[in-house]
Design a protein around this motif. Structure first.
Motif, PDB file in Angstrom:
ATOM      1  N   ASP A 176     -21.914 -31.191  20.171  1.00 32.21           N
ATOM      2  CA  ASP A 176     -21.359 -30.614  18.941  1.00 32.21           C
ATOM      3  C   ASP A 176     -19.866 -30.338  19.127  1.00 32.21           C
ATOM      4  O   ASP A 176     -19.457 -29.201  19.390  1.00 32.21           O
ATOM      5  N   VAL A 177     -19.080 -31.391  18.976  1.00 31.65           N
ATOM      6  CA  VAL A 177     -17.629 -31.263  19.135  1.00 31.65           C
ATOM      7  C   VAL A 177     -17.038 -30.507  17.941  1.00 31.65           C
ATOM      8  O   VAL A 177     -16.123 -29.688  18.080  1.00 31.65           O
ATOM      9  N   LEU A 178     -17.600 -30.740  16.762  1.00 34.07           N
ATOM     10  CA  LEU A 178     -17.035 -30.196  15.516  1.00 34.07           C
ATOM     11  C   LEU A 178     -16.842 -28.684  15.573  1.00 34.07           C
ATOM     12  O   LEU A 178     -15.813 -28.169  15.149  1.00 34.07           O
ATOM     13  N   HIS A 179     -17.838 -27.969  16.094  1.00 37.12           N
ATOM     14  CA  HIS A 179     -17.779 -26.499  16.066  1.00 37.12           C
ATOM     15  C   HIS A 179     -17.285 -25.914  17.383  1.00 37.12           C
ATOM     16  O   HIS A 179     -17.402 -24.707  17.600  1.00 37.12           O
ATOM     17  N   SER A 180     -16.748 -26.752  18.270  1.00 34.60           N
ATOM     18  CA  SER A 180     -16.478 -26.320  19.638  1.00 34.60           C
ATOM     19  C   SER A 180     -15.009 -26.017  19.908  1.00 34.60           C
ATOM     20  O   SER A 180     -14.168 -26.911  19.944  1.00 34.60           O
ATOM     21  N   ARG A 181     -14.721 -24.739  20.175  1.00 37.55           N
ATOM     22  CA  ARG A 181     -13.363 -24.382  20.619  1.00 37.55           C
ATOM     23  C   ARG A 181     -13.136 -24.884  22.046  1.00 37.55           C
ATOM     24  O   ARG A 181     -12.002 -25.172  22.432  1.00 37.55           O
ATOM     25  N   LEU A 199     -15.461 -38.988  23.159  1.00 36.68           N
ATOM     26  CA  LEU A 199     -16.358 -38.033  22.508  1.00 36.68           C
ATOM     27  C   LEU A 199     -17.622 -38.772  22.109  1.00 36.68           C
ATOM     28  O   LEU A 199     -17.553 -39.859  21.529  1.00 36.68           O
ATOM     29  N   VAL A 200     -18.783 -38.168  22.383  1.00 34.37           N
ATOM     30  CA  VAL A 200     -20.064 -38.815  22.107  1.00 34.37           C
ATOM     31  C   VAL A 200     -20.973 -37.810  21.410  1.00 34.37           C
ATOM     32  O   VAL A 200     -21.100 -36.662  21.851  1.00 34.37           O
ATOM     33  N   GLY A 201     -21.619 -38.233  20.314  1.00 34.99           N
ATOM     34  CA  GLY A 201     -22.558 -37.329  19.648  1.00 34.99           C
ATOM     35  C   GLY A 201     -22.898 -37.808  18.255  1.00 34.99           C
ATOM     36  O   GLY A 201     -22.484 -38.905  17.842  1.00 34.99           O
ATOM     37  N   PRO A 202     -23.659 -36.992  17.526  1.00 36.63           N
ATOM     38  CA  PRO A 202     -23.999 -37.358  16.151  1.00 36.63           C
ATOM     39  C   PRO A 202     -22.720 -37.500  15.328  1.00 36.63           C
ATOM     40  O   PRO A 202     -21.827 -36.650  15.442  1.00 36.63           O
ATOM     41  N   PRO A 203     -22.593 -38.535  14.504  1.00 32.57           N
ATOM     42  CA  PRO A 203     -21.351 -38.763  13.762  1.00 32.57           C
ATOM     43  C   PRO A 203     -20.887 -37.535  12.977  1.00 32.57           C
ATOM     44  O   PRO A 203     -19.691 -37.243  12.929  1.00 32.57           O
ATOM     45  N   TYR A 228     -19.400 -34.085  30.196  1.00 33.07           N
ATOM     46  CA  TYR A 228     -19.200 -32.682  29.833  1.00 33.07           C
ATOM     47  C   TYR A 228     -20.063 -32.399  28.602  1.00 33.07           C
ATOM     48  O   TYR A 228     -19.839 -32.942  27.525  1.00 33.07           O
ATOM     49  N   ILE A 229     -21.067 -31.536  28.777  1.00 29.89           N
ATOM     50  CA  ILE A 229     -22.107 -31.355  27.761  1.00 29.89           C
ATOM     51  C   ILE A 229     -21.835 -30.084  26.953  1.00 29.89           C
ATOM     52  O   ILE A 229     -21.528 -29.028  27.526  1.00 29.89           O
ATOM     53  N   LEU A 230     -21.957 -30.198  25.628  1.00 25.41           N
ATOM     54  CA  LEU A 230     -21.796 -29.041  24.732  1.00 25.41           C
ATOM     55  C   LEU A 230     -23.131 -28.708  24.086  1.00 25.41           C
ATOM     56  O   LEU A 230     -23.920 -29.597  23.781  1.00 25.41           O
ATOM     57  N   MET A 268     -20.796 -31.325  33.688  1.00 28.57           N
ATOM     58  CA  MET A 268     -20.249 -29.988  33.435  1.00 28.57           C
ATOM     59  C   MET A 268     -20.790 -29.464  32.110  1.00 28.57           C
ATOM     60  O   MET A 268     -21.195 -30.246  31.242  1.00 28.57           O
ATOM     61  N   HIS A 269     -20.790 -28.145  31.965  1.00 24.47           N
ATOM     62  CA  HIS A 269     -21.251 -27.487  30.732  1.00 24.47           C
ATOM     63  C   HIS A 269     -20.574 -26.122  30.721  1.00 24.47           C
ATOM     64  O   HIS A 269     -20.620 -25.412  31.744  1.00 24.47           O
ATOM     65  N   PRO A 270     -19.965 -25.700  29.599  1.00 23.00           N
ATOM     66  CA  PRO A 270     -19.269 -24.411  29.616  1.00 23.00           C
ATOM     67  C   PRO A 270     -20.222 -23.228  29.613  1.00 23.00           C
ATOM     68  O   PRO A 270     -19.828 -22.102  29.916  1.00 23.00           O
TER      69      PRO A 270
END
Ligand code: CP
Length: 326
Positions: A176-181, A199-203, A228-230, A268-270
């Motif tokens: 979820d790049v969209l909502h990720s600071r 960047l990889v994920g749902p469009p 790097y996993i969100l 990695m994962h924050p």
């Protein structure tokens, strides 16, 4: 350099202040200096007595309007390792519950003359407001989906310590790049030091404005040195909005499993993680997982940030560390 706040934040005539509000304010030189200072502090923590006198007499306020484990605990411990006094304020249970505004909360805490205010807040720009209305140096510990600069710095530190370099690495950021600071800050930071990002994920969760290649194809992680996993950041999604058909489908298409990784590929994962959703527990606990290393890096990088905003650079760190040993 770390932002010397200009007239847009402070009244004309006021002396500039060093803050860390956004990765966009940093130069590569700033990043190198901060990572170098963090390295020095990491060495100092290998000693039996871990406390340094470096920030004795300074007051650090940690003001958190959102939940946190890693960021809040590491800022508190970073201040304590540097001998600063700490004041930890969480919005829940404070007069924020009675309707007190951010400005009035900042003015109230500012009355104690803190040297640094570390703030996490759901609203974008909250750290800038605190910088405007107080005399403190301000460090952004996360504002909405906008920025989380100390996370980006600790991720760079982790990458360099574990892979031995930054320039030329390839990182795939998945989820979820969209909502990720975290992603917003990290993409800027990686670009600054010459790391290539995919960047990889749902469009629907891949914003177009990001300066990086983007794809829905999970196979794209194959070439990356680091995945790097969100997590899905439900707390920042509009109620009722559907970005993926279901979590089950998300996991099936974009969840990171051992089968999707090459041997030796780092992960990695924050945090916090949702095991079994975006990350398979076997991946989280594998020897190639750098997740606990990221947490350890957070302590020394936040020590470096507090030191840097207050002193302006690395001068004296080694001398101070050596003095403590003697
Ligand atoms: N990565 C991170 O910001 O974690 P916390 O929310 O636990 O502080």
């Amino acid at each position: 350099m770390i932002r010397l706040v200009s007239d847009d934040l402070r009244p004309p005539g006021d002396p500039p202040k060093r803050h860390l509000l956004s990765v966009g304010d940093l130069t590569r030189e700033d990043v190198e200096r901060l990572l170098g200072t963090a390295r020095t502090f990491e060495t100092s923590l290998e000693r039996h007595v871990k406390k340094l006198p470096t920030l004795k007499g300074h007051l650090i306020v940690n003001l958190f309007y959102e939940s946190s484990t890693r960021t809040s605990s590491s800022f508190e411990l970073a201040a304590k390792r540097l001998s600063a006094d700490t004041l930890n304020v969480k919005s829940v249970g404070s007069s924020v519950d009675k309707g007190e505004s951010l400005k009035d909360t900042a003015l109230t805490l500012g009355a104690y003359d803190p040297d640094v205010i570390v703030i996490r807040h759901p609203q974008i720009g909250a750290p800038q407001l605190v910088a405007r209305v107080t005399e403190a140096h301000v460090v952004n510990a996360g504002d909405g989906k906008h920025q989380h600069p100390t996370q980006a710095l600790l991720d760079l530190y982790t990458l360099r310590e574990e892979l031995g370099r930054l320039e030329g690495l390839q990182v795939a950021i998945v989820g979820d790049v969209l909502h990720s600071r975290v992603a917003r800050s990290l993409v800027q930071a990686l670009a600054l030091v010459g790391v290539r990002v995919t960047l990889v994920g749902p469009p629907a969760l891949l914003p177009r404005e990001f300066p990086a290649e983007a794809t829905a194809d999970i196979e794209a992680i194959r070439d990356a040195d680091v995945v790097y996993i969100l997590r899905m950041q439900n707390e920042r999604m509009e109620p009722g909005a559907n970005f993926v058909p279901s979590l089950r489908e998300y996991t099936a298409r974009w969840g990171i499993t051992p089968e999707r990784l090459r041997p030796g590929q780092k992960v990695m994962h924050p945090g916090p993680m949702n095991r079994g959703v975006e990350i398979d527990p076997l991946v989280a606990d594998s020897p190639d997982s750098l997740i606990t290393r990221q947490v350890r890096s957070g302590l020394v990088v936040r020590m470096a940030v507090l030191y840097d905003v207050l002193t302006g650079g690395p001068v004296g760190v080694q001398a101070l560390a050596a003095a403590e040993v003697a």
